[in-house]
Design an enzyme around this catalytic site. Structure first.
Site, PDB file in Angstrom:
ATOM      1  N   HIS A   1       3.197 -11.823  -1.381  1.00 13.56           N
ATOM      2  CA  HIS A   1       2.358 -11.585  -0.198  1.00 13.56           C
ATOM      3  C   HIS A   1       3.130 -11.751   1.119  1.00 13.56           C
ATOM      4  O   HIS A   1       2.523 -11.753   2.178  1.00 13.56           O
ATOM      5  CB  HIS A   1       1.162 -12.542  -0.198  1.00 13.56           C
ATOM      6  CG  HIS A   1       0.073 -12.148  -1.159  1.00 13.56           C
ATOM      7  ND1 HIS A   1       0.273 -12.060  -2.513  1.00 13.56           N
ATOM      8  CD2 HIS A   1      -1.230 -11.815  -0.952  1.00 13.56           C
ATOM      9  CE1 HIS A   1      -0.867 -11.713  -3.100  1.00 13.56           C
ATOM     10  NE2 HIS A   1      -1.782 -11.548  -2.179  1.00 13.56           N
TER      11      HIS A   1
ATOM     12  N   GLU B   1      -2.625   0.616  -8.374  1.00 12.56           N
ATOM     13  CA  GLU B   1      -1.729   1.051  -7.288  1.00 12.56           C
ATOM     14  C   GLU B   1      -1.155   2.449  -7.522  1.00 12.56           C
ATOM     15  O   GLU B   1      -1.018   3.217  -6.586  1.00 12.56           O
ATOM     16  CB  GLU B   1      -0.592   0.045  -7.071  1.00 12.56           C
ATOM     17  CG  GLU B   1      -0.957  -1.119  -6.164  1.00 12.56           C
ATOM     18  CD  GLU B   1      -1.819  -2.160  -6.858  1.00 12.56           C
ATOM     19  OE1 GLU B   1      -1.960  -2.080  -8.095  1.00 12.56           O
ATOM     20  OE2 GLU B   1      -2.341  -3.055  -6.172  1.00 12.56           O
TER      21      GLU B   1
END
Lengths: 329, 327
Positions: A136, A67
């Site tokens: 999520h 990331e």
């Protein structure tokens, strides 16, 4: 002026198709625009599917599961004159490189003497409803909007999705565009011609007189459902902030002059949230307009569970109705 | 590929100047004439000078944070008086006096200093990606210390730069110390550059006390990446003569570094090493060396004068609020 939503050249598009159309039009308009993310060529979500065939792997860039490096591709190239759109897939993944995409990004322009802009769009899929639990499902708009130097907007309709995304891509600042997975396949009118929805403009999605409800994204949909159900008893004015930073405080105050009551629905924890911030601002700036305490419909102080326990935490039409009835008592 | 006499003379001049600026800033800190903190560079200034000297103005560079990047800035001909003005909170500072020590000279390809160690690695991927996409021969030199390479971001950047064959030099200016931590206690192998093997990246080790040796290696490394051959790793074995930052004790682990150890390190002072070399090689005479020292003192005085005579930056709140977002 943006074109009318019922203009002749308007089609029905899914929310996710509207987002994709924004990427395509802006990438065709401006060579500097490109997308970077993980598995965006193949597409975990349909908004990037097929883009690689049109623009090639140089402009639809897949990275390893790194990331910081992925975000760094956007950050560094923006300093070199590119206009990246970085797709984090699930919004919660921004926390993996949070220092970069919040602190370093938001404060870069100011701290370094306002010398060069950082035109980066950060886009993320967010929201409860998929039973995926914390990482999520988190909202993220509430985490990004307090960061100075960053703008945050969140569409609720296909029309706004395309218009806000295009405004974000053309903005010279870092702009975060979370979009709710629960709206992904919702269909609505989207004009074919070029238009933007300016950042910082709220939208009155339903006119009413008894109570103002500020709600966005999936919760806007839930609120409109409640407004329809209660139409004979309570006249609800429903405002979609669309943009959290900058926020259209004037639109909210104009509405409160009429209704004198406010409910804020926000798919986020209450503490430190957008909802809590706006509630405090209303108390400061418009105390005399209020006939009832501002009421928030937000998450309790509980991690977002997976499985079948989401109803304990997520706002829903029942919770919104209860809050609306309470302030209108 | 040996260096010309002219280049050697320029390197020597910049090295002497970097050394004297470092001492000047150290002195200002002790006199209370500097904002915040300072991480002295003494002992480790040669790599920055040598690297910066071979980069073009367009090349993107993150100097090592020791001596607050000044050796590298001098190498790249950055007007460092604007750095001192910044660090003294002046209007003429490189960031309009807003940043304390977070220097930025975008017009020289030096975009940012971060207070987070190792935060140059992630943007390095973006800078390299942009340089490759533009295809105009621009390269990125990413310097960090042995401490910086402990960040996971270093791995991500080396991985992605190798995947995409980006024009990036990864450089570790390894001075053996990260705050109080010795490199031996924080890294499992002798050389940080052994990391490069895992990515299939070529690596070079060079004596970081010898400005001319670093300059030769830097020149070759820059040629390698500019030719499109992908990333290369350069490890400069250098030293740190002083404490991490002024005011903290000079420890190795929890024990003070000994006087004997420091005296031993000082025998390899980069200015001393370079002076011996230029005299032995006939690049400069003692008279010329004396003149270079005098000129450096004049330049140091100019830099201080620029900062001292500049106005303290005190913009209105409204001016600052208008500076948060770009138009």
């Amino acid at each position: 002026m943006p074109p009318e939503k019922n203009a002749e050249n308007t089609r029905e598009l899914a929310f996710i198709e509207a987002l994709k159309e924004a990427y395509i039009e802006e990438m065709e308009r401006d060579e500097r625009v490109f997308m970077v993310g993980q598995d965006i060529q193949g597409g975990i979500f349909p908004h990037t599917v097929g883009l690689v065939d049109r623009f090639g792997p140089e402009r639809i860039v897949d990275t390893p599961i790194s990331e910081s490096g992925m975000y760094g591709t956007a950050f560094g190239s923006a300093q070199e004159g590119f206009r990246p759109i970085v797709d984090f897939m699930f919004g919660g993944f921004t926390y993996v490189t949070w220092a970069e995409c919040s602190v370093t990004t938001g404060q870069y322009y100011f701290l370094h003497g306002s010398q060069i802009p950082l035109p980066i769009v950060i886009t993320l899929a967010v929201g409860t409803g998929q039973r995926l639990a914390n990482d999520h499902s988190m909202g993220l708009h509430g985490s990004f909007f307090p960061q100075p130097g960053i703008k945050v907007a969140m569409p609720s309709t296909p029309y706004d999705a395309k218009g806000l995304m295009k405004a974000a891509i053309r903005d010279n600042n870092p702009v975060v565009i979370p979009w709710h997975m629960g709206l992904m396949m919702d269909r609505g009118p989207v004009p074919e011609e070029d238009y933007i929805v300016p950042l910082g403009g709220a939208d009155v999605k339903r006119v009413g007189t008894d109570v103002t409800v500020l709600a966005n994204s999936l919760q806007l949909k839930n609120t409109l459902e409640v407004a329809g159900k209660l139409a004979d008893e309570i006249s609800m004015e429903v405002i979609d902030p669309r943009s959290f930073e900058p926020f259209d405080m004037d639109a909210l105050l104009r509405s409160l002059e009429k209704t004198n009551r406010l409910v804020i629905v926000d798919e986020d924890w209450e503490r430190g949230s957008f909802a809590a911030t706006i509630s405090a601002r209303v108390m400061e700036q418009a105390f005399d307009l209020l006939d009832a305490p501002v009421t928030l419909v937000t998450f309790p102080n509980m991690p977002i569970p997976g499985g079948y326990m989401e109803p304990y935490i997520a706002p829903n039409p029942d919770k919104i109705e209860t809050a609306v009835r309470a302030v209108c008592r | 590929m040996s260096l010309s006499k002219t280049v050697k003379r320029e390197l020597y001049e910049k090295l002497v100047l970097a050394d004297r600026i470092d001492r000047m800033i150290y002195g200002r800190m002790m006199q209370g004439k500097l904002i915040g903190f300072y991480h002295p560079g003494e002992g480790g200034i040669a790599p920055g000078v040598a690297i910066g000297h071979h980069l073009t103005k367009d090349d993107i560079y993150t100097p090592h944070h020791r001596a607050h990047g000044i050796p590298g800035m001098l190498g790249k001909n950055v007007p460092v008086e604007r750095y001192l003005a910044e660090h003294t909170g002046k209007e003429t500072g490189c960031c309009k006096g807003r940043s304390s020590f977070h220097w930025s000279f975008p017009e020289y390809g030096i975009y940012m200093a971060s207070g987070y160690i190792g935060f140059q690695f992630a943007p390095t991927v973006g800078w390299g990606w942009a340089a490759k996409r533009k295809g105009k021969g621009q390269i990125v030199w990413c310097s960090a210390g042995d401490g910086g390479y402990n960040q996971g971001r270093a791995h991500e950047a080396m991985l992605m730069a190798m995947n995409w064959k980006l024009p990036v030099v990864f450089c570790c200016e390894n001075n053996g110390m990260a705050i109080h931590a010795t490199v031996a206690s924080m890294h499992p192998t002798e050389h940080i550059s052994s990391l490069a093997k895992g990515y299939g990246m070529p690596a070079v080790i060079v004596d970081g006390q010898d400005v001319f040796a670093v300059a030769e290696v830097a020149k070759k490394a820059i040629r390698h990446v500019r030719a499109g051959k992908g990333p290369i790793f350069v490890e400069t074995k250098t030293l740190r003569f002083r404490e991490h930052d002024i005011g903290t004790p000079d420890l190795a682990g929890h024990m003070p570094r000994s006087e004997e150890e420091l005296a031993d390190l000082r025998r390899r002072d980069p200015v001393l090493v370079a002076t011996e070399r230029v005299l032995a090689d006939g690049v400069l005479t003692q008279t010329q060396i004396d003149t270079i020292g005098e000129q450096a003192d004049v330049r140091v005085a100019e830099i201080e004068q620029f900062a001292d005579e500049s106005t303290i930056a005190r913009p209105s709140e409204q001016e600052l609020m208008e500076a948060v977002y770009a138009p």
